[in-house]
Scaffold this motif. Structure first.
Motif, PDB file in Angstrom:
ATOM      1  N   PRO A   1      53.486  70.328 -22.694  1.00 61.73           N
ATOM      2  CA  PRO A   1      54.873  70.787 -22.491  1.00 61.73           C
ATOM      3  C   PRO A   1      55.278  71.781 -23.584  1.00 61.73           C
ATOM      4  O   PRO A   1      54.819  71.702 -24.716  1.00 61.73           O
TER       5      PRO A   1
ATOM      6  N   VAL B   1      58.581  72.280 -24.142  1.00 58.86           N
ATOM      7  CA  VAL B   1      59.947  71.895 -24.515  1.00 58.86           C
ATOM      8  C   VAL B   1      59.884  70.570 -25.265  1.00 58.86           C
ATOM      9  O   VAL B   1      58.956  69.786 -25.101  1.00 58.86           O
ATOM     10  N   ASP B   2      60.901  70.327 -26.059  1.00 61.28           N
ATOM     11  CA  ASP B   2      60.944  69.067 -26.806  1.00 61.28           C
ATOM     12  C   ASP B   2      61.576  67.976 -25.945  1.00 61.28           C
ATOM     13  O   ASP B   2      61.869  68.190 -24.763  1.00 61.28           O
TER      14      ASP B   2
ATOM     15  N   GLU C   1      64.490  66.866 -25.866  1.00 62.92           N
ATOM     16  CA  GLU C   1      65.846  67.184 -25.414  1.00 62.92           C
ATOM     17  C   GLU C   1      65.856  68.335 -24.407  1.00 62.92           C
ATOM     18  O   GLU C   1      66.922  68.725 -23.932  1.00 62.92           O
ATOM     19  N   GLY C   2      64.687  68.915 -24.113  1.00 70.24           N
ATOM     20  CA  GLY C   2      64.619  69.988 -23.123  1.00 70.24           C
ATOM     21  C   GLY C   2      64.741  71.380 -23.700  1.00 70.24           C
ATOM     22  O   GLY C   2      64.825  72.355 -22.950  1.00 70.24           O
ATOM     23  N   PHE C   3      64.750  71.486 -25.011  1.00 68.95           N
ATOM     24  CA  PHE C   3      64.833  72.806 -25.642  1.00 68.95           C
ATOM     25  C   PHE C   3      63.426  73.317 -25.936  1.00 68.95           C
ATOM     26  O   PHE C   3      62.505  72.524 -26.136  1.00 68.95           O
TER      27      PHE C   3
ATOM     28  N   ARG D   1      60.215  74.367 -27.776  1.00 71.91           N
ATOM     29  CA  ARG D   1      59.679  73.847 -29.039  1.00 71.91           C
ATOM     30  C   ARG D   1      59.792  74.916 -30.122  1.00 71.91           C
ATOM     31  O   ARG D   1      59.491  76.079 -29.903  1.00 71.91           O
TER      32      ARG D   1
END
Length: 118
Positions: free
Chosen positions: A22, A24-25, A27-29, A31
């Motif tokens: 992935p 994104v982290d 939280e969906g932001f 990386r």
């Protein structure tokens, strides 16, 4: 192509991600520890080059099959032609150049006739 794919995989390896990881982290932001643009570009390039590589390999495989089929057909045709030619040579005898009306007793010809007639 294979070298390009390896180079793009090296880019992913340097960033510490793979093709499935992935970007994104939790939280969906995006990386912050990786260059998302560079990774996305590398993943896209790998995917495109691999698809193109697969298509080329299929074309090469089909061309090899056609080549071997042509060679086999040519070999079979050559064999059939040589067989027909050898049959033709066996059937066609040259016309005689001389005729013997009589054979003397005790001559080599008489001995040869006696060998073949026995």
């Amino acid at each position: 192509m294979e070298e390009q794919i390896k180079a793009y995989y090296d880019v992913l390896g340097d960033q510490g991600v793979g093709m499935e990881g992935p970007l994104v982290d939790a939280e969906g932001f995006p990386r912050a520890d990786v260059n998302v643009y560079q990774i996305r570009t590398a993943k896209h390039s790998i995917s495109c080059i691999q698809n193109y590589h697969k298509a080329i390999m299929v074309e090469i495989e089909m061309a090899l099959h056609r080549l071997h089929a042509r060679e086999k057909a040519k070999r079979d045709q050559d064999q059939a032609e040589s067989q027909a030619e050898s049959m033709e040579q066996e059937v066609t005898l040259p016309s005689p150049f001389a005729r013997a009306d009589a054979v003397s007793q005790g001559s080599p010809a008489c001995q040869a006739v006696s060998v073949y007639s026995a």
